[in-house]
Design an enzyme around this catalytic site. Sequence first.
Site, PDB file in Angstrom:
ATOM      1  N   HIS A 196       8.028 -16.496   6.610  1.00 29.31           N
ATOM      2  CA  HIS A 196       8.680 -15.212   6.877  1.00 29.31           C
ATOM      3  C   HIS A 196       7.612 -14.192   7.290  1.00 29.31           C
ATOM      4  O   HIS A 196       7.481 -13.889   8.462  1.00 29.31           O
ATOM      5  CB  HIS A 196       9.454 -14.730   5.637  1.00 29.31           C
ATOM      6  CG  HIS A 196      10.091 -13.390   5.816  1.00 29.31           C
ATOM      7  ND1 HIS A 196       9.981 -12.380   4.885  1.00 29.31           N
ATOM      8  CD2 HIS A 196      10.845 -12.879   6.811  1.00 29.31           C
ATOM      9  CE1 HIS A 196      10.635 -11.302   5.318  1.00 29.31           C
ATOM     10  NE2 HIS A 196      11.171 -11.582   6.476  1.00 29.31           N
ATOM     11  N   HIS A 206       9.292 -11.607  -0.476  1.00 32.62           N
ATOM     12  CA  HIS A 206      10.690 -11.193  -0.376  1.00 32.62           C
ATOM     13  C   HIS A 206      11.634 -12.249  -0.922  1.00 32.62           C
ATOM     14  O   HIS A 206      12.759 -12.368  -0.498  1.00 32.62           O
ATOM     15  CB  HIS A 206      11.036 -10.841   1.073  1.00 32.62           C
ATOM     16  CG  HIS A 206       9.974 -10.015   1.748  1.00 32.62           C
ATOM     17  ND1 HIS A 206       8.990 -10.566   2.540  1.00 32.62           N
ATOM     18  CD2 HIS A 206       9.729  -8.687   1.695  1.00 32.62           C
ATOM     19  CE1 HIS A 206       8.171  -9.601   2.964  1.00 32.62           C
ATOM     20  NE2 HIS A 206       8.596  -8.455   2.470  1.00 32.62           N
TER      21      HIS A 206
HETATM   22  S1  FES Z   1       6.767 -13.317   3.176  1.00 31.18           S
HETATM   23 FE1  FES Z   1       7.788 -14.818   2.038  1.00 31.18          FE
HETATM   24  S2  FES Z   1       9.768 -14.050   1.817  1.00 31.18           S
HETATM   25 FE2  FES Z   1       8.818 -12.572   3.068  1.00 31.18          FE
END
Ligand code: FES
Lengths: 818, 172
Positions: free
Chosen positions: B102, B121
């Site tokens: 992500h 997140h």
């Molecule tokens: S960096 Fe892993 S959930 Fe956003």
Amino acid sequence: MAYKRQIDRLPIPPANAKVHNVTCHYCIVGCGYKAYTWPRNQQGTLKNNAFGMDLGEQQGADGTWMAPSMYNMVKQNGKDVHLAVVPDHGCVVNAGLASIRGARMAENRPSRVTGTQQQRLSDPQVWRNGVWQPSTWNDALDLVARVTARIVNDYGEDELVVSMFDHGGSAGGYENTWATGKLYFDSMKVKNCRIHNRPAYNSEVHSSRDMGVGELNYSYSDYAVTDTIFMVGANSLETQTNLFLNHMVPGLQNGAKFIMVDPRRTVTVNAAEEVAGKDNVLHLAIKPGTDMALFNAILTHVVDQGWTDDEFVAASTFQGGEAVAGGSSQPAGLGSLDYAMQTCRTSLEEAAEICGVSAGDIRTAAQWVAKPHDDGARRKCVTAYEKGIIWGNDNYRTIGALVNISLATGNIGREGGGCCRLGGHQEGYYRPSDAHVGRPAEYVDQLLINGGGKVYHIWACDHYKTTLNASQFKRVLKKRSDMVKEAMDAAAGGSREELVDAIVGAVNAGGIFVVDVDIIHTQIGQNAHVILPACESNEMNLTSMNGERRMRLSERYMDPFGNSKPDCLIAAGMAQHMETALRNLGNDAYAEQFKGYDWQSEEDAFMDGYNAGNPEVTYDRLRAMGNDGVQEPVVGFEDGHLVGTPRLYADGSFDRHGRDDKRALFCAAEWRGYAAPGKAREAANHDFFVNNVRANIFWQNQFLDQDSDFVQDRFPYPFIEMNAEDMAELAISAGDLIEITNENGATQGMAYPTDTAKRGQVAMVFGSPAGSQGNVVNPGVSELILPEYKLTFGNVRKLADAPPQAQAVTFKSKEYKA
Amino acid sequence: MSKKCNRLVDVGRRQFLRGGAVAAAAAATATTAPARAAPANAQLDYPSNKLANIADLAVNEPLDIEYPDGDSPGILLKLGEAVEGGVGPDGDIVAYSVLCPHKGWFLNYNADDRTLNCPGHFSRFDAEVGGQQIWGHATQNLPQFTLRVDDNGDIFAEGCSDLIFGRPSNVL
Ligand code: FES
Ligand code: SF4
């Protein structure tokens, strides 16, 4: 085994790539992205590229990175170009965050080169000799207009039934709502119409508006400075992802408390606990549909403790007892706080009994919402709600009871406050008056089921996947549509006039002629006779606003797929063909009503509609405002900038109800159990509460996701979250195919064991192409024709062992575990 | 409880810092040939790097590794039960990138339910199902390293299933 992309290198956008402002066209949050496009035969280098970074160095956490899903190759002005759609670190909405939906915008574009989204419609299709034949716009629109004109001319406009989106983003937006609105509400006065997600043309939040409170009244920045976030019937980490991550999380980090009202524990509750600590999170897992009793008890406690904002109540709310009496189209009386308290008064203990949570927890909630700080300062609280109560029990009174709390505590129009819908799609509504539709509006699904309507125009709605009472709706519409298909087949070889006569004959015998405007061939489209291909945001310029009324121009960076067109230009084409068809029928006066559609572009439609009402706002000015845009209403243009409004009702006057005194009203929200027909009986006669839920990985009814290997690999069947003991009792294992049944029909999905699921409650993802939850939702609606998708009860049984696709996926808990 | 993997295998670590000669050549190609856009799915030439020997592995105790170079952290994990894509005599050895696809935060391994969890997140990935995202914001599953075990029980990484966070090419 998990889906592997087998992509280990991507093209690099060169420094001279074209850059376009993009507002994510999926959810209400409207995150800012930048789209880069560049010629097929070029690319940048590690050192010299559009990002202005040394891409030869590993980027750290939160750095700029183009994931494979952010890349595609698309057509721009007829040429293949590379496309990268990357989240914008400079945008105030998302600060560079992408979500599992928005980060797939690029790969969800149709591409002849990479083969993505080949399900997109490229040409109009006309039912001919047993198949849909791709044809020309002229051919298709001529048939649509001739049949429609015959029907409205000979039998009246009530025989034309319309389903049309009212949202922004996607293929909605001000351009497209205006054009469809002008066609059906100005050129005609169609009253038998409904919206994409509900079976009538009405508000989701009548009571809030009747009380004077427009439902999108805050600024997202209010979350960072509030004392309490009071969330009801929503799951923001999944469905307003970057609103939660970029605005609510900072609020929690700044010390805000978090209250969640939801029968189900969600990842949002878990994440709030991770950020704020369990002590600062209160999850009121109430019995389904009992929210109103909870709100009334909170209000009562606030009033009795003297935590009301008396100055605000005196200055900004109605004082003289009853202002609006309850009645047949008025599900509750409205008036002063004292007046409302006569019916709302509920003790903590009474509510505890009704809601199935402790009186102590309700008291805590009231304290977190309203108890002033030790120094006497007012407590700030943002109240945010969504489909849990909008599509829940007794919509009008329940939402009214919630707005009561915000009004009594002076928490609207002030920093750190607000009482808002969280939203699904973005907004983008600009239409002529819908007053002729009436209140209550026609229950269109029932009208169709009962044989009403002769022509049916559908704009970007797939009710087969999403409506209530879907089993019956599908059965009847298919039957009526097939009558017309058979008549068309029988008229093969004849002239256009003979074809139209055959269709008119069939609809007069109980059939219905169906026109479907959409970007793909949908499930309801299977029963259409003419299919018109539309395009999406960024295949056209599109304006919308997000959940804090932030309006942006999301720019066109690619061509519409094939011969598809913006909805606004399709509506214009339809109007022009209607004019001709009506003239041919000898009705010149009627034909004149279809003038005023000579638009060449979506910008022309924007100028004809939104700009006519908001002359300050133009494409050029919006473009200059970039991804931060401007918060509506726009109040001026100064120094080259549009001037907006961060928060509504900042002056303490409330006008959404249209009352001259500009004072907000309280709602006499009297609890009456399950209000809609059939719900109480259904609850009593079935084993399971069937919750209708969303998941972050899917956008709406999966219309694009159904063609995504990444998404379908994760959930090859709609998931149904279920308690392990319930599963054991019914001999159901993880991934087994199971069926939910009740008197309305049956639907099917895959069992997903969930340790936090309560016994007797399942949670099924809504709108799946592989299992429509709407099949088991009864036809019962509120007085104002609001559906209650959320309040469904049924029995569960096993259909089959987990098929190979289901065996291959993970069934572990969705909750983060440190 | 979170179980941060601290056991580093020093053998082999130095030898693949910043990749090998092959990787450098690949990077040079990318920088000097701007007129030739690589098809998105062209597979790169990967270094073959020794990560550990089977004898170094204990069930459910991940080893920190780096592959294809020292800027790309990962874990090597023996699950104790055969999984699809697992290698070794028991078919149970897997390796993943631990940069969340992500926004690139470091994932933590939770030994209780054998998942990789992101404090950024809240995304989660299943170590037993090919790094499939259980729930989260990433638009791909966890990059999984292609492994080979030789007759001595040495485990080599020789490829990767998905693009690693924070780079335009797995081999820079
Ligand atoms: S960096 Fe892993 S959930 Fe956003
Ligand atoms: S949170 Fe909503 S608007 Fe933002 S990227 Fe995700 S889907 Fe798009």
